[in-house]
Design a protein around this motif. Structure first.
Motif, PDB file in Angstrom:
ATOM      1  N   THR A  31      46.070  47.163 -59.107  1.00  0.00           N
ATOM      2  CA  THR A  31      45.206  47.879 -59.238  1.00  0.00           C
ATOM      3  C   THR A  31      44.647  48.468 -57.977  1.00  0.00           C
ATOM      4  O   THR A  31      44.391  50.213 -58.372  1.00  0.00           O
ATOM      5  N   GLY A  32      45.469  48.566 -57.594  1.00  0.00           N
ATOM      6  CA  GLY A  32      46.167  49.684 -56.346  1.00  0.00           C
ATOM      7  C   GLY A  32      46.197  50.922 -56.450  1.00  0.00           C
ATOM      8  O   GLY A  32      45.928  52.123 -56.504  1.00  0.00           O
ATOM      9  N   ARG A  36      44.953  55.172 -56.807  1.00  0.00           N
ATOM     10  CA  ARG A  36      46.079  55.512 -56.161  1.00  0.00           C
ATOM     11  C   ARG A  36      45.820  57.176 -56.837  1.00  0.00           C
ATOM     12  O   ARG A  36      45.916  58.449 -57.176  1.00  0.00           O
ATOM     13  N   ARG A 101      34.006  52.401 -58.876  1.00  0.00           N
ATOM     14  CA  ARG A 101      34.972  50.704 -59.179  1.00  0.00           C
ATOM     15  C   ARG A 101      34.562  50.258 -60.802  1.00  0.00           C
ATOM     16  O   ARG A 101      34.936  49.999 -61.060  1.00  0.00           O
ATOM     17  N   ARG A 122      41.972  44.134 -54.410  1.00  0.00           N
ATOM     18  CA  ARG A 122      41.171  43.443 -53.840  1.00  0.00           C
ATOM     19  C   ARG A 122      39.940  42.803 -54.092  1.00  0.00           C
ATOM     20  O   ARG A 122      39.282  40.956 -53.280  1.00  0.00           O
ATOM     21  N   ASP A 123      39.939  43.088 -55.442  1.00  0.00           N
ATOM     22  CA  ASP A 123      38.653  42.612 -55.757  1.00  0.00           C
ATOM     23  C   ASP A 123      38.459  42.241 -57.185  1.00  0.00           C
ATOM     24  O   ASP A 123      37.752  41.707 -58.262  1.00  0.00           O
ATOM     25  N   ARG A 172      42.543  50.161 -42.426  1.00  0.00           N
ATOM     26  CA  ARG A 172      43.036  49.773 -43.666  1.00  0.00           C
ATOM     27  C   ARG A 172      41.964  48.469 -44.066  1.00  0.00           C
ATOM     28  O   ARG A 172      41.032  48.653 -44.681  1.00  0.00           O
ATOM     29  N   ARG A 179      33.462  48.182 -47.793  1.00  0.00           N
ATOM     30  CA  ARG A 179      33.087  48.757 -48.957  1.00  0.00           C
ATOM     31  C   ARG A 179      31.958  48.325 -49.056  1.00  0.00           C
ATOM     32  O   ARG A 179      31.897  47.250 -49.335  1.00  0.00           O
TER      33      ARG A 179
END
Ligand code: DC
Length: 221
Positions: A31-32, A36, A101, A122-123, A172, A179
């Motif tokens: 998902t990163g 990107r 998101r 991350r989520d 980072r 967030r």
């Protein structure tokens, strides 16, 4: 089945997720790389990164495919381009926007529907797949993560010092944790896996062991 793998930058998530998916023959969702890719294409199409409605619409429309370790957007291989410092920086406002998101959450759920997947980010366990079969939060101390990243960069021929890697990593971490939506945190009931002192192979072996016993229990019930 759905397995989520979240954690801070440099915890070794991507290599663990990729090896796991290939050992199990499952799909891998990075998902990163999706955030990107979205930043890259928004820049190319001259969509303002702050215009979250337009960026969210773009996210819903783009076709992103993971194939043999490469990332294809509308059939084009963007694997190298999305890892540049320019795109890393441009991804921040994109990943921070709640509207974006929300759009990416729906896209990720559609990607996973009806498949066996390892999804990394991350989520993934906390927001996108709260009912996943296994939620892993992969982490390591800040110095261990920076040391690994530094070794990687040196082997790629870059000159960065360990102190510089540590500094950019803490920036980072700070951004990921603060967030407003989708902040980095272990999901409820996540298995928190501290990987200090373990090799990447040991990490994957341990995860494969957990997943195999999960599959076994699943088949028994
Ligand atoms: O894991 P990565 O470095 O490729 O992630 C790129 C950026 O996207 C980074 O700023 C964190 C963010 N990201 C996110 O907000 N949510 C995810 N599920 C995955 C990545």
């Amino acid at each position: 089945m759905i397995i989520t793998l979240d954690g801070p930058a440099g915890a070794g998530k991507s290599s663990a997720a990729r090896s796991l998916a290939s050992r199990l023959g499952w799909c891998y969702i990075d998902t990163g790389a999706m955030y990107r890719s979205l930043a890259l294409i928004a820049l190319e199409r001259e969509i303002s990164l702050e215009d979250s409605l337009q960026v969210a619409r773009l996210g819903e429309a783009l076709q992103i495919v993971f194939l043999d370790g490469r990332v294809l957007v509308e059939g084009r291989d963007v694997s190298a381009e999305i890892r540049t410092d320019r795109i890393t920086a441009a991804t921040r406002p994109v990943a921070d926007a709640p509207l974006v998101r929300e759009a990416m959450k729906n896209v990720q759920r559609k990607m996973a529907a009806g498949r066996d997947v390892i999804t990394e980010g991350r989520d993934q366990g906390s927001v996108v797949f709260p009912d996943a079969d296994l939620k892993v939060f992969l982490t390591a101390s800040a110095t261990e993560r920076a040391r690994r990243r530094h070794l990687e960069e040196v082997s790629r021929g870059t000159q960065a010092t360990l102190a510089a890697v540590l500094e950019s990593q803490s920036r980072r971490d700070q951004a990921d944790q603060s967030r407003p939506v989708g902040a980095l945190r272990p999901a409820d009931h996540a298995f928190i896996f501290q990987t200090d002192g373990l090799s990447p192979e040991e990490v994957v072996d341990r995860l494969v062991g957990m997943i195999e016993s999960l599959i076994h229990d699943h088949n028994e019930s």
